[in-house]
Design an enzyme around this catalytic site. Structure first.
Site, PDB file in Angstrom:
ATOM      1  N   CYS A   2      59.683  31.105  33.046  1.00 33.14           N
ATOM      2  CA  CYS A   2      60.380  30.084  33.843  1.00 33.14           C
ATOM      3  C   CYS A   2      61.780  29.803  33.288  1.00 33.14           C
ATOM      4  CB  CYS A   2      59.602  28.783  33.835  1.00 33.14           C
ATOM      5  SG  CYS A   2      58.048  28.840  34.728  1.00 33.14           S
ATOM      6  N   GLU A   7      63.171  26.936  32.653  1.00 36.87           N
ATOM      7  CA  GLU A   7      63.176  25.897  31.611  1.00 36.87           C
ATOM      8  C   GLU A   7      62.836  26.488  30.247  1.00 36.87           C
ATOM      9  OE1 GLU A   7      61.682  25.944  34.559  1.00 36.87           O
ATOM     10  OE2 GLU A   7      60.989  23.962  35.156  1.00 36.87           O
TER      11      GLU A   7
HETATM   12  N1  THU Z   1      59.392  28.742  38.018  1.00 37.17           N
HETATM   13  C1  THU Z   1      60.297  28.270  37.107  1.00 37.17           C
HETATM   14  O1  THU Z   1      61.231  28.977  36.704  1.00 37.17           O
HETATM   15  N2  THU Z   1      60.132  27.009  36.659  1.00 37.17           N
HETATM   16  C2  THU Z   1      59.126  26.162  37.030  1.00 37.17           C
HETATM   17  O2  THU Z   1      58.997  25.084  36.466  1.00 37.17           O
HETATM   18  C3  THU Z   1      58.218  26.567  38.088  1.00 37.17           C
HETATM   19  C4  THU Z   1      58.262  27.983  38.511  1.00 37.17           C
HETATM   20  C5  THU Z   1      59.544  30.124  38.500  1.00 37.17           C
HETATM   21  C6  THU Z   1      58.458  31.070  38.056  1.00 37.17           C
HETATM   22  C7  THU Z   1      58.550  32.144  39.122  1.00 37.17           C
HETATM   23  O3  THU Z   1      59.566  33.072  38.740  1.00 37.17           O
HETATM   24  C8  THU Z   1      59.008  31.404  40.361  1.00 37.17           C
HETATM   25  O4  THU Z   1      59.521  30.151  39.902  1.00 37.17           O
HETATM   26  C9  THU Z   1      57.921  31.156  41.379  1.00 37.17           C
HETATM   27  O5  THU Z   1      56.817  30.538  40.801  1.00 37.17           O
END
Ligand code: THU
Length: 149
Positions: free
Chosen positions: A57, A59
């Site tokens: 992710c 974050e």
């Molecule tokens: N994702 C994030 O980058 N941060 C979050 O807090 C939630 C989900 C990303 C993971 C994946 O690449 C995409 O969003 C769809 O789930």
């Protein structure tokens, strides 16, 4: 506390990072920007993988960059999370726990909620966080292990 100007700056940094996202599978680009207690900035984006479960992710990318650059004492003063999509994007559960590891009670999280950008404290984002446990060794004696120690 951070100023409204600083909030806007973090959102702008996160949006910039979001443009770098590697999201060929979900097409859901996420950006994150951290302001540390020391006044440094770190950004991150989500990085997906053909083996879906390995996606990282936005974050967590930002948090890991912060630690890799500044070392284990670094603390998050505020973190902003943005998405390209026009829907709410609160940090996922895994990211909440990782942000918490490097947070203080004053840490702020800024993310797109149902009514625009919203700012919450770490405690509001992850109440009752897992921050300690008791480890038993082979002799049966126990040691209390606490976050960061
Ligand atoms: N994702 C994030 O980058 N941060 C979050 O807090 C939630 C989900 C990303 C993971 C994946 O690449 C995409 O969003 C769809 O789930």
């Amino acid at each position: 506390m951070i100023t409204k100007d600083m909030e806007q700056k973090l959102i702008a940094f996160a949006k910039e990072a979001q443009e770098k996202a590697y999201v060929p599978y979900s097409k859901f680009a996420v950006g994150a920007a951290i302001l540390t207690d020391a006044g440094d900035f770190f950004t991150g984006c989500n990085v997906e993988n053909i083996s879906y479960g390995l996606a990282n992710c936005g974050e967590r990318t930002a948090v890991f960059r912060m630690i890799a650059e500044k070392g284990p004492q670094a603390k998050i003063k505020a973190i902003a999370v943005t998405t390209k999509a026009d829907i709410p994007c609160p940090p996922c559960g895994a990211c909440r726990q990782v942000i918490q590891e490097f947070s203080t009670p004053e840490t702020l999280i800024i993310y797109k909620g149902p009514k625009g950008y919203t700012t919450v404290s770490m405690d509001q984002l992850l109440p009752g966080a897992f921050t300690e446990f008791v480890a038993l060794d082979h002799t049966g004696s126990s040691t209390r292990i606490q976050k960061g120690m």
